[in-house]
Design a protein around this motif. Structure first.
Motif, mmCIF file in Angstrom:
data_model
loop_
_atom_site.group_PDB
_atom_site.id
_atom_site.type_symbol
_atom_site.label_atom_id
_atom_site.label_comp_id
_atom_site.label_asym_id
_atom_site.label_seq_id
_atom_site.Cartn_x
_atom_site.Cartn_y
_atom_site.Cartn_z
ATOM 1 N N PHE A 183 4.865 -17.380 -31.883
ATOM 2 C CA PHE A 183 6.042 -16.761 -32.619
ATOM 3 C C PHE A 183 7.234 -17.393 -32.147
ATOM 4 O O PHE A 183 7.301 -17.478 -30.740
ATOM 5 C CB PHE A 183 5.809 -15.394 -32.139
ATOM 6 N N GLY A 184 8.280 -17.654 -32.702
ATOM 7 C CA GLY A 184 9.486 -18.273 -32.676
ATOM 8 C C GLY A 184 10.575 -17.670 -33.822
ATOM 9 O O GLY A 184 10.325 -17.091 -34.751
ATOM 10 N N SER A 185 11.789 -17.388 -33.173
ATOM 11 C CA SER A 185 12.846 -16.994 -34.165
ATOM 12 C C SER A 185 14.068 -17.941 -33.956
ATOM 13 O O SER A 185 14.317 -18.523 -32.778
ATOM 14 C CB SER A 185 13.081 -15.660 -33.565
ATOM 15 N N SER A 186 15.023 -17.913 -35.024
ATOM 16 C CA SER A 186 16.173 -18.796 -35.048
ATOM 17 C C SER A 186 17.196 -18.041 -35.992
ATOM 18 O O SER A 186 16.961 -17.658 -37.034
ATOM 19 C CB SER A 186 15.885 -19.973 -35.794
ATOM 20 N N GLN A 202 1.729 -21.069 -36.517
ATOM 21 C CA GLN A 202 3.037 -20.443 -35.926
ATOM 22 C C GLN A 202 3.420 -19.474 -37.187
ATOM 23 O O GLN A 202 3.566 -19.614 -38.077
ATOM 24 C CB GLN A 202 4.018 -21.741 -36.120
ATOM 25 N N THR A 250 13.719 -16.550 -39.302
ATOM 26 C CA THR A 250 14.874 -17.481 -39.226
ATOM 27 C C THR A 250 15.982 -16.561 -39.794
ATOM 28 O O THR A 250 15.565 -16.164 -40.908
ATOM 29 C CB THR A 250 14.726 -18.853 -39.938
ATOM 30 N N LYS A 292 7.340 -17.735 -37.764
ATOM 31 C CA LYS A 292 8.521 -18.017 -37.583
ATOM 32 C C LYS A 292 9.705 -16.857 -38.323
ATOM 33 O O LYS A 292 9.467 -16.827 -39.562
ATOM 34 C CB LYS A 292 9.237 -19.337 -37.640
#
Length: 599
Positions: free
Chosen positions: A471-474, A509, A513, A511
């Protein structure tokens, strides 16, 4: 023929030969009078105009000598006369059924002046190259023209022609006048009879079509029945019925009966405003064009030989829903009676179309209600299952904790299970409560400035992300705050992230954003993307509807109520934003929604 003799001549001074000649003339004239009497009786007994013309064609040569004979009968509006040939020579030169204005030709002169004339063709007071010019080319030199009229009405003009110069004398004119009077009376009577019979037939047709229109609620069937009945019972050359499309920009051919049926296929489209039919659709008024060559609106089709066209609007609830179009190869084929009867039929067709469409709408609504009832039943079953599963897991973990010997590691594991399943129950309860409040209009919002990063973290903390996912965030530095209800926005993100995990069972993934919208500087775009199963194109348009789910392939095996995305849409719309999805099967999906900047 000898010159006309006077009854007051002194016969004592005639020679025997002259006396013999006069007696022969008198005998011949008496025979012709007898022929006139016989002919008048036959004409008087005739039941139709066609029968009258046939009787004349068979007997005129016995009455008045000559190579040609024809009658010019006035049209309904009295502006033209139509040639009906009464001799073989006239048949050969193809003048039968030709139309001429009353302003031209010797028949027109006789009609206008209500006078007869015996004249040499070269000195005729009115000469038309197509009519008299053609007769002259055939060698006709002498003419008799007499008006055909009663005391009340002008019917037309009767014409005789001979190749001999000065072929006719006064007795010929006298006989022609007597015959024309009898013809006028008989033609007027048969015309009244034909109109009466036509009106009876039209009234019968109105009732017949009305019965057919009320016997079915299928639009295609009722329009096909109506067009066929109109064409066959009225003996029109061609009948078409057009319906307006939803955009009110085109007319679609819905039914057809007649001779042009192979040329204009079912579903043929014509723009509103184009041609007579398009003009009627645009203005909602009938058009009667008895000579289409004089109407600039007429749209000529290749291979069509239309000369008359009658188009009428089909109106339902004060709106034009279609056009009834009737065409014929004859000039002046229609009259005001046709207009009156067909307007009545158009009213019936309009009502039938309205009823059929209401029926179709009710049918679709009923089908939708049945489907919603099935979906609600499925929803209850799914929710019951979804509530039962975490409850069973919590109970099993709790019972394990009640055991006397539980290691610290196992204790932590059981507590983690309880917390995870309790969170799942909380989300289910929250969604179920939101559904009830949204449907009743009681879902309240508390708008304030919300920290974007905080609601993302809160949403992620409530979703169990497996080891197969990363997991990722922007977050754009200009998008730190939005205006909204923090709990509701967390619910939206939690639903979307949970779906991303659920519909990417193979991992990948995930994500989130947040960027500034390209269209508006005071608006942010949130995106939640995955690398999962993806959504087939046919499901994209209805994905945010209540109970909508992807029920094919591997996605069909994944449990769900079909309400999460509907809840997300309702919440985002309440915030003044919009939500949509971009997806490709096998490559994943990206859900996006917009929110206003926090101030």
């Amino acid at each position: 023929m000898s010159p006309e003799w006077n009854a007051h001549d002194n016969l004592d001074f005639l020679t025997p030969e002259e006396m013999r000649s006069r007696l022969l003339e008198a005998q011949e004239f008496s025979t012709r009078v007898s022929t006139l009497t016989e002919l008048s009786l036959k004409v008087d007994a005739a039941r139709s105009r066609e029968e009258i013309l046939r009787i004349l064609k068979d007997n005129l040569r016995r009455l008045i000598e000559g190579e040609c004979a024809f009658i010019g009968l006035l049209s309904h509006n009295k502006t033209h006369y139509v040639i009906s040939t009464l001799s073989p020579l006239m048949d050969a030169i193809e003048l039968n059924h030709k139309h001429f204005s009353v302003d031209v030709g010797m028949p027109g002169w006789s009609i206008r002046n209500k006078a007869g004339i015996m004249v040499d063709i070269d000195s005729a007071p009115s000469f038309h190259p197509t009519l008299e010019g053609t007769l002259k080319d055939l060698g006709i030199r002498s003419l008799i023209i007499v008006p055909v009229h009663t005391h009340e009405e002008m019917v037309g003009a009767l014409v005789f022609g001979s190749s001999k110069p000065n072929a006719y004398v006064d007795p010929d004119v006298w006989l022609a006048r007597l015959l024309s009077l009898q013809m006028a009376i008989s033609l007027r009577h048969t015309n009244l009879l034909e109109r009466a019979l036509k009106r009876v037939a039209q009234i019968g047709l109105v009732n017949k079509v009305a019965r057919k229109l009320t016997s079915t609620l299928n639009i295609d069937e009722l329009l096909a029945s109506a067009s066929e009945a109109i064409q066959k019972d009225f003996r029109y050359f061609d009948v078409t019925i057009f319906l307006m499309n939803q955009e009110k920009t085109e007319l679609v051919l819905a039914a057809h009966s007649g001779n042009f049926i192979d040329f204009l296929p079912h579903g043929y489209r014509q723009k509103v405003g184009l041609g007579i039919v398009g003009w009627v659709a645009e203005h909602g008024q009938s058009v009667l064009a008895n000579d289409v060559s004089l109407d600039s609106r007429f749209l000529a089709h290749q291979y069509h030989n239309t000369n008359s066209e009658l188009a009428l609007p089909i109106i339902s609830d004060d709106e034009v829903v279609g056009v009834l179009n009737v065409e014929d190869t004859k000039l002046y084929a229609f009259d005001e009676t046709d207009v009156l009867v067909l307007e009545t039929l158009c009213d019936q067709v309009g009502s039938a179309v309205r009823n059929a469409r209401l029926f179709e709408e009710i049918k679709r609504t009923n089908e939708r209600l049945v489907e919603l009832d099935r979906l609600k039943t499925d929803f209850v079953g799914i929710v019951s299952h979804d509530f039962r599963t975490p409850l069973s897991t919590i109970m099993l973990a709790a019972k394990s904790l009640l055991r006397k010997e539980v290691s610290s590691d196992r204790l932590k594991e059981y507590l983690t299970i309880i917390v995870d399943q309790a969170g799942r129950l909380s989300l289910l309860a929250e969604d179920t409560l939101s559904i009830a409040k949204i449907e009743s209009g009681q879902l309240n919002y508390q708008f304030k400035v919300v920290n974007v990063e905080a609601i993302i973290q809160e949403a992620v903390s409530m979703v169990k992300i497996s080891a197969r996912h990363s997991f990722g965030s922007s977050i754009d530095m200009n998008c730190a705050y939005v205006r909204g209800d923090q709990n509701k926005l967390r619910q939206v993100l939690q639903n979307l992230i949970s779906n991303a995990v659920k519909y990417s069972p193979g991992g990948g993934q995930l994500k989130v954003t947040v960027v500034q919208s390209e269209e508006q500087a005071a608006e942010f775009t949130f995106s939640v993307s995955d690398e999962g199963l993806g959504i087939p194109p046919e499901y994209l348009g209805r994905l945010f509807q209540k109970y909508a789910r992807v029920d094919t392939g591997e996605a069909g095996k994944i449990k769900g109520t079909g309400l999460g995305l509907w809840i997300c849409r309702e919440i985002i719309q309440a915030h003044g934003g919009k939500i949509w999805v971009e997806s490709e099967v096998g490559k994943g999906s990206t859900f996006r929604f917009t929110l206003k900047r926090g101030t």
